[in-house]
Design a protein around this motif. Structure first.
Motif, mmCIF file in Angstrom:
data_model
loop_
_atom_site.group_PDB
_atom_site.id
_atom_site.type_symbol
_atom_site.label_atom_id
_atom_site.label_comp_id
_atom_site.label_asym_id
_atom_site.label_seq_id
_atom_site.Cartn_x
_atom_site.Cartn_y
_atom_site.Cartn_z
ATOM 1 N N GLU A 143 15.673 1.380 1.542
ATOM 2 C CA GLU A 143 16.811 2.258 1.791
ATOM 3 C C GLU A 143 17.880 2.230 0.692
ATOM 4 N N ASN A 144 18.175 1.034 0.203
ATOM 5 C CA ASN A 144 19.286 0.913 -0.763
ATOM 6 C C ASN A 144 18.822 0.852 -2.211
ATOM 7 N N GLN A 145 17.539 1.096 -2.426
ATOM 8 C CA GLN A 145 17.018 1.066 -3.803
ATOM 9 C C GLN A 145 17.308 2.394 -4.508
ATOM 10 N N ILE A 146 17.607 2.313 -5.805
ATOM 11 C CA ILE A 146 17.824 3.526 -6.602
ATOM 12 C C ILE A 146 16.483 4.269 -6.710
ATOM 13 N N SER A 147 16.501 5.547 -6.393
ATOM 14 C CA SER A 147 15.238 6.281 -6.241
ATOM 15 C C SER A 147 14.399 6.347 -7.512
ATOM 16 N N GLY A 148 15.076 6.369 -8.663
ATOM 17 C CA GLY A 148 14.344 6.437 -9.932
ATOM 18 C C GLY A 148 13.466 5.222 -10.167
ATOM 19 N N THR A 149 13.716 4.130 -9.433
ATOM 20 C CA THR A 149 12.915 2.912 -9.634
ATOM 21 C C THR A 149 11.787 2.788 -8.607
ATOM 22 N N LEU A 150 11.636 3.779 -7.742
ATOM 23 C CA LEU A 150 10.529 3.739 -6.767
ATOM 24 C C LEU A 150 9.199 4.016 -7.467
ATOM 25 N N SER A 151 8.114 3.581 -6.840
ATOM 26 C CA SER A 151 6.785 3.913 -7.373
ATOM 27 C C SER A 151 6.532 5.408 -7.149
ATOM 28 N N GLY A 152 5.478 5.929 -7.786
ATOM 29 C CA GLY A 152 5.159 7.358 -7.631
ATOM 30 C C GLY A 152 4.918 7.731 -6.177
ATOM 31 N N GLY A 153 4.177 6.860 -5.469
ATOM 32 C CA GLY A 153 3.870 7.143 -4.066
ATOM 33 C C GLY A 153 5.133 7.138 -3.218
ATOM 34 N N GLU A 154 6.013 6.169 -3.495
ATOM 35 C CA GLU A 154 7.264 6.086 -2.726
ATOM 36 C C GLU A 154 8.154 7.299 -3.020
ATOM 37 N N VAL A 178 -0.592 14.479 -6.786
ATOM 38 C CA VAL A 178 -0.704 14.360 -8.250
ATOM 39 C C VAL A 178 -0.274 12.976 -8.738
ATOM 40 N N GLY A 179 -1.154 12.337 -9.500
ATOM 41 C CA GLY A 179 -0.822 11.075 -10.159
ATOM 42 C C GLY A 179 -0.822 9.856 -9.253
ATOM 43 N N LEU A 180 -1.298 9.995 -8.007
ATOM 44 C CA LEU A 180 -1.272 8.837 -7.108
ATOM 45 C C LEU A 180 -2.655 8.190 -7.004
ATOM 46 N N ALA A 181 -2.664 6.888 -6.733
ATOM 47 C CA ALA A 181 -3.928 6.169 -6.537
ATOM 48 C C ALA A 181 -4.580 6.640 -5.237
ATOM 49 N N GLU A 186 -4.600 8.774 0.348
ATOM 50 C CA GLU A 186 -5.170 8.817 1.706
ATOM 51 C C GLU A 186 -4.091 8.600 2.755
ATOM 52 N N GLU A 187 -3.215 7.627 2.472
ATOM 53 C CA GLU A 187 -2.152 7.304 3.420
ATOM 54 C C GLU A 187 -1.188 8.493 3.554
ATOM 55 N N LEU A 188 -0.862 9.078 2.405
ATOM 56 C CA LEU A 188 0.063 10.215 2.392
ATOM 57 C C LEU A 188 -0.504 11.405 3.185
ATOM 58 N N PHE A 189 -1.810 11.649 3.003
ATOM 59 C CA PHE A 189 -2.424 12.782 3.693
ATOM 60 C C PHE A 189 -2.466 12.540 5.205
ATOM 61 N N GLN A 190 -2.639 11.298 5.608
ATOM 62 C CA GLN A 190 -2.582 10.995 7.046
ATOM 63 C C GLN A 190 -1.199 11.317 7.599
ATOM 64 N N ARG A 191 -0.162 10.967 6.821
ATOM 65 C CA ARG A 191 1.212 11.261 7.272
ATOM 66 C C ARG A 191 1.413 12.774 7.379
ATOM 67 N N ILE A 192 0.865 13.512 6.428
ATOM 68 C CA ILE A 192 1.023 14.979 6.465
ATOM 69 C C ILE A 192 0.367 15.531 7.728
ATOM 70 N N ARG A 193 -0.782 14.962 8.075
ATOM 71 C CA ARG A 193 -1.454 15.393 9.306
ATOM 72 C C ARG A 193 -0.576 15.059 10.533
ATOM 73 N N GLU A 194 0.043 13.877 10.501
ATOM 74 C CA GLU A 194 0.897 13.477 11.632
ATOM 75 C C GLU A 194 2.130 14.381 11.733
ATOM 76 N N ILE A 195 2.633 14.797 10.588
ATOM 77 C CA ILE A 195 3.790 15.704 10.576
ATOM 78 C C ILE A 195 3.392 17.013 11.259
ATOM 79 N N ARG A 196 2.216 17.484 10.935
ATOM 80 C CA ARG A 196 1.695 18.697 11.588
ATOM 81 C C ARG A 196 1.483 18.444 13.084
ATOM 82 N N ASP A 197 0.956 17.280 13.427
ATOM 83 C CA ASP A 197 0.722 16.973 14.844
ATOM 84 C C ASP A 197 2.028 16.928 15.640
#
Ligand SMILES: Nc1ncnc2c1ncn2[C@@H]1O[C@H](COP(=O)(O)OP(=O)(O)OP(=O)(O)O)[C@@H](O)[C@H]1O
Length: 249
Positions: A143-154, A178-181, A186-197
């Motif tokens: 929450e309190n981390q500067i966003s520019g220092t997050l990983s690509g996935g984050e 794009v550019g993610l491992a 896979e984890e991100l796509f599951q979340r997208i499905r849950e958002i739709r659900d």
């Protein structure tokens, strides 16, 4: 029908980028728009979100040329074709753009608050933030981390989280993988499905076909600015020509 695109055409100078494209997304669906590099997928999303209209009217943005934009875009039965991006977003049609783009100097929390700027009800904002943290607990931890220092996935989670803070009825997500491992994708796509659900309608532009086709209800294929096919993932993959020529599989 929540979103209806009718005979959309976009041309920059003499280059016809989108040519008479019509498609729709029903309320509650997760629909993808896929196709080769440069097919015009992002341009369609930018038109839907009002960004091309904004470029045309203000002569700003990434276009440095004459723009021709024709057709109609209807959201929940009303045309949004002539509206500016902030007016479209206020109606609940929200674009999570390509390349993530969090406000890099701001913390995760500040980015999420910025996403909810239109909502003046603190209790509602808190509810939205809790929902975002349920889908993306990593954002809560950071929450309190500067966003520019997050990983690509984050950063991608944050970009989607920030869009969710607007309480979209239709969330358009441009190439989140794009550019993610692979595991992060896979984890991100599951979340997208849950958002739709959860009831949020999603229009997803992607190049990562195999993961996309695992979560979508239907897909359209765009090539050289024209729609060439539509259907469920397995139907599209069963067609050898589509699979080899347009889906790269
Ligand atoms: N502002 C602009 N001026 C001129 N041409 C543009 C402009 N924006 C996009 N294009 C061209 O439109 C075509 C479609 O681009 P677009 O980014 O929509 O494709 P895409 O399907 O999203 O591709 P990718 O998957 O590679 O991002 C490309 O040939 C691009 O060069």
């Amino acid at each position: 029908m929540l979103l209806e695109i009718k005979h959309l055409s976009v041309a920059y100078e003499s280059a016809q980028i989108i040519n008479d494209v019509s498609f729709h997304v029903e309320e509650g669906e997760l629909v993808s728009l896929v196709g080769p590099n440069g097919a015009g997928k992002s341009t369609v999303l930018r038109a839907v979100a009002g960004l091309i209209n904004w470029e045309k009217k203000t002569m700003k943005g990434i276009a440095q040329s004459d723009i021709k934009l024709t057709g109609d875009i209807r959201f929940d039965g009303h045309s949004v074709f002539n509206l500016m991006p902030h007016e479209i977003a206020a109606q609940g049609l929200v674009l999570c753009p390509e390349r993530r783009r969090p406000f890099k100097e701001m913390t995760v929390l500040e980015n999420l608050i910025a996403g909810g700027y239109l909502c003046k009800n603190q209790a509602e904002l808190k509810r939205r933030m809790e929902q975002v943290y349920t889908w993306f607990p990593r954002l809560k931890e950071r929450e309190n981390q500067i966003s520019g220092t997050l990983s690509g996935g984050e950063q991608q989670m944050l970009a989607i989280g920030r869009s969710l803070m607007m309480k979209p009825r239709l969330l358009c997500i441009d190439e989140p993988s794009v550019g993610l491992a692979k595991k992060v994708k896979e984890e991100l796509f599951q979340r997208i499905r849950e958002i739709r659900d959860s009831g949020i309608t999603v229009l997803l532009v992607e190049q990562e076909i195999s993961l996309t086709f695992q979560i979508i209800d239907r897909s359209y294929i765009l090539s050289h600015g024209q729609l060439i096919a539509q259907g469920r993932g397995e139907e599209l993959l069963a067609d050898d020509t589509l699979r080899q020529s347009y889906l790269g599989m």
